[in-house]
Motif scaffolding. Structure first.
Motif, mmCIF file in Angstrom:
data_model
loop_
_atom_site.group_PDB
_atom_site.id
_atom_site.type_symbol
_atom_site.label_atom_id
_atom_site.label_comp_id
_atom_site.label_asym_id
_atom_site.label_seq_id
_atom_site.Cartn_x
_atom_site.Cartn_y
_atom_site.Cartn_z
ATOM 1 N N UNK A 127 30.507 -58.557 70.374
ATOM 2 C CA UNK A 127 30.441 -59.936 69.913
ATOM 3 C C UNK A 127 30.183 -59.980 68.404
ATOM 4 N N UNK A 128 29.239 -59.178 67.962
ATOM 5 C CA UNK A 128 28.900 -59.150 66.536
ATOM 6 C C UNK A 128 30.096 -58.671 65.714
ATOM 7 N N UNK A 129 30.810 -57.663 66.197
ATOM 8 C CA UNK A 129 31.973 -57.158 65.462
ATOM 9 C C UNK A 129 33.058 -58.220 65.392
ATOM 10 N N UNK A 130 33.241 -58.996 66.465
ATOM 11 C CA UNK A 130 34.235 -60.072 66.455
ATOM 12 C C UNK A 130 33.881 -61.125 65.409
ATOM 13 N N UNK A 131 32.596 -61.443 65.293
ATOM 14 C CA UNK A 131 32.147 -62.398 64.272
ATOM 15 C C UNK A 131 32.435 -61.841 62.882
ATOM 16 N N UNK A 132 32.080 -60.593 62.666
ATOM 17 C CA UNK A 132 32.306 -59.968 61.365
ATOM 18 C C UNK A 132 33.795 -59.858 61.046
ATOM 19 N N UNK A 133 34.622 -59.579 62.042
ATOM 20 C CA UNK A 133 36.059 -59.462 61.810
ATOM 21 C C UNK A 133 36.655 -60.790 61.354
ATOM 22 N N UNK A 134 36.178 -61.917 61.920
ATOM 23 C CA UNK A 134 36.673 -63.232 61.507
ATOM 24 C C UNK A 134 36.352 -63.485 60.040
ATOM 25 N N UNK A 135 35.125 -63.165 59.653
ATOM 26 C CA UNK A 135 34.721 -63.379 58.263
ATOM 27 C C UNK A 135 35.493 -62.437 57.339
ATOM 28 N N UNK A 136 35.701 -61.201 57.776
ATOM 29 C CA UNK A 136 36.375 -60.207 56.944
ATOM 30 C C UNK A 136 37.850 -60.522 56.739
ATOM 31 N N UNK A 137 38.426 -61.352 57.603
ATOM 32 C CA UNK A 137 39.839 -61.704 57.471
ATOM 33 C C UNK A 137 40.110 -62.523 56.224
ATOM 34 N N UNK A 138 39.084 -63.211 55.703
ATOM 35 C CA UNK A 138 39.271 -63.997 54.493
ATOM 36 C C UNK A 138 39.658 -63.055 53.365
ATOM 37 N N UNK A 139 40.636 -63.446 52.620
ATOM 38 C CA UNK A 139 41.136 -62.611 51.527
ATOM 39 C C UNK A 139 40.266 -62.812 50.295
ATOM 40 N N UNK A 140 39.792 -61.743 49.732
ATOM 41 C CA UNK A 140 38.924 -61.785 48.565
ATOM 42 C C UNK A 140 39.807 -61.749 47.314
ATOM 43 N N UNK A 141 39.596 -62.703 46.418
ATOM 44 C CA UNK A 141 40.445 -62.832 45.236
ATOM 45 C C UNK A 141 39.786 -62.307 43.963
ATOM 46 N N UNK A 142 38.557 -61.824 44.038
ATOM 47 C CA UNK A 142 37.868 -61.341 42.845
ATOM 48 C C UNK A 142 38.273 -59.914 42.494
ATOM 49 N N UNK A 143 38.257 -59.584 41.194
ATOM 50 C CA UNK A 143 38.525 -58.197 40.801
ATOM 51 C C UNK A 143 37.362 -57.299 41.205
ATOM 52 N N UNK A 144 37.641 -56.008 41.369
ATOM 53 C CA UNK A 144 36.598 -55.077 41.786
ATOM 54 C C UNK A 144 36.918 -53.674 41.301
ATOM 55 N N UNK A 145 35.896 -52.820 41.366
ATOM 56 C CA UNK A 145 36.051 -51.382 41.136
ATOM 57 C C UNK A 145 35.325 -50.662 42.263
ATOM 58 N N UNK A 146 35.790 -49.471 42.592
ATOM 59 C CA UNK A 146 35.114 -48.610 43.555
ATOM 60 C C UNK A 146 34.166 -47.711 42.767
ATOM 61 N N UNK A 147 32.882 -47.724 43.112
ATOM 62 C CA UNK A 147 31.883 -46.953 42.380
ATOM 63 C C UNK A 147 30.966 -46.208 43.327
ATOM 64 N N UNK A 148 30.280 -45.225 42.771
ATOM 65 C CA UNK A 148 29.190 -44.561 43.473
ATOM 66 C C UNK A 148 27.899 -45.024 42.840
ATOM 67 N N UNK A 149 26.967 -45.471 43.661
ATOM 68 C CA UNK A 149 25.677 -45.902 43.150
ATOM 69 C C UNK A 149 24.896 -44.703 42.646
ATOM 70 N N UNK A 150 24.318 -44.816 41.471
ATOM 71 C CA UNK A 150 23.509 -43.729 40.902
ATOM 72 C C UNK A 150 22.218 -43.559 41.704
ATOM 73 N N UNK A 151 21.663 -44.653 42.222
ATOM 74 C CA UNK A 151 20.391 -44.563 42.936
ATOM 75 C C UNK A 151 20.550 -44.167 44.404
ATOM 76 N N UNK A 152 21.594 -44.660 45.089
ATOM 77 C CA UNK A 152 21.742 -44.378 46.518
ATOM 78 C C UNK A 152 22.837 -43.364 46.828
ATOM 79 N N UNK A 153 23.687 -43.059 45.858
ATOM 80 C CA UNK A 153 24.822 -42.145 46.016
ATOM 81 C C UNK A 153 25.891 -42.693 46.974
ATOM 82 N N UNK A 154 25.803 -43.960 47.338
ATOM 83 C CA UNK A 154 26.774 -44.573 48.239
ATOM 84 C C UNK A 154 27.987 -45.073 47.452
ATOM 85 N N UNK A 155 29.178 -44.923 48.024
ATOM 86 C CA UNK A 155 30.409 -45.446 47.415
ATOM 87 C C UNK A 155 30.616 -46.859 47.955
ATOM 88 N N UNK A 156 30.978 -47.782 47.076
ATOM 89 C CA UNK A 156 31.147 -49.166 47.496
ATOM 90 C C UNK A 156 32.097 -49.889 46.545
#
Length: 189
Positions: free
Chosen positions: A128-157
């Motif tokens: 159920x939760x994934x279905x809710x998240x999938x509906x929200x994720x379907x919205x197309x994001x129009x903002x510019x972005x870059x893929x980075x690695x966080x210096x503090x957490x080492x996570x890519x986002x």
């Protein structure tokens, strides 16, 4: 925020501008983190919006005081990028400019681990939760972005960047280690 420096990507047959901007911005993030800088802001004067056109462009502008920008540029953070960029001089901000916030904008992109946490917090089945998240994720994001690695957490986002509406007067505040702030503004010209 009375001075700025422009860094522009040079055309490169081997690397697309978004890839070079990602590398440049990653190096800047590491430098701001290492300096623990909260007084350097960024803007992207040639950013483009729209699902099919979203890009930060090939122009990064750094904003701060002359002394702080000098300190940053004395660091070796541009090593490995010098062949790919042209760096302008540190200049005074022109008189009578507008101001804008440049901030991180976060979106729910349907990540399964987020859906799992949402299900647990709200007493739902994971499906159920994934279905809710999938509906929200379907919205197309129009903002510019870059893929980075966080210096503090080492996570890519994906770091989505939103330029606020122009304002006549500056708002003071601190910037994070990406040069972004939801409250402080940078000069816009």
């Amino acid at each position: 925020m009375d001075h700025y420096i422009d860094i522009r990507l040079r055309p490169d047959p081997d690397f697309a501008p978004p890839m070079l901007m990602e590398a440049l911005y990653s190096k800047l993030h590491r430098a701001l983190f290492d300096l623990q800088a909260t007084d350097i802001g960024v803007s992207f004067p040639q950013h483009k919006l729209g699902v099919n056109a979203r890009t930060l462009g090939d122009h990064l502008r750094l904003h701060s005081t002359q002394a702080r920008l000098t300190q940053l540029m004395q660091q070796p953070w541009l090593n490995g990028m010098r062949d790919h960029v042209s760096v302008g001089d540190i200049l005074a901000v022109p008189a009578e400019v507008q101001h804008r916030s440049v901030a991180r904008k976060q979106f729910n992109t349907g990540n399964p681990s987020r859906a799992k946490r949402y299900a647990k917090r709200n007493g739902l089945a994971e499906e159920q939760a994934q279905a809710i998240y999938d509906q929200v994720a379907e919205k197309r994001i129009a903002l510019p972005f870059v893929q980075l690695n966080s210096r503090s957490t080492q996570q890519r986002f994906a770091l989505f960047i939103e330029h606020g509406k122009p304002e006549p007067t500056p708002r003071p505040g601190e910037f994070n280690h990406y040069g972004l702030s939801p409250t402080a503004t940078i000069p816009w010209f």
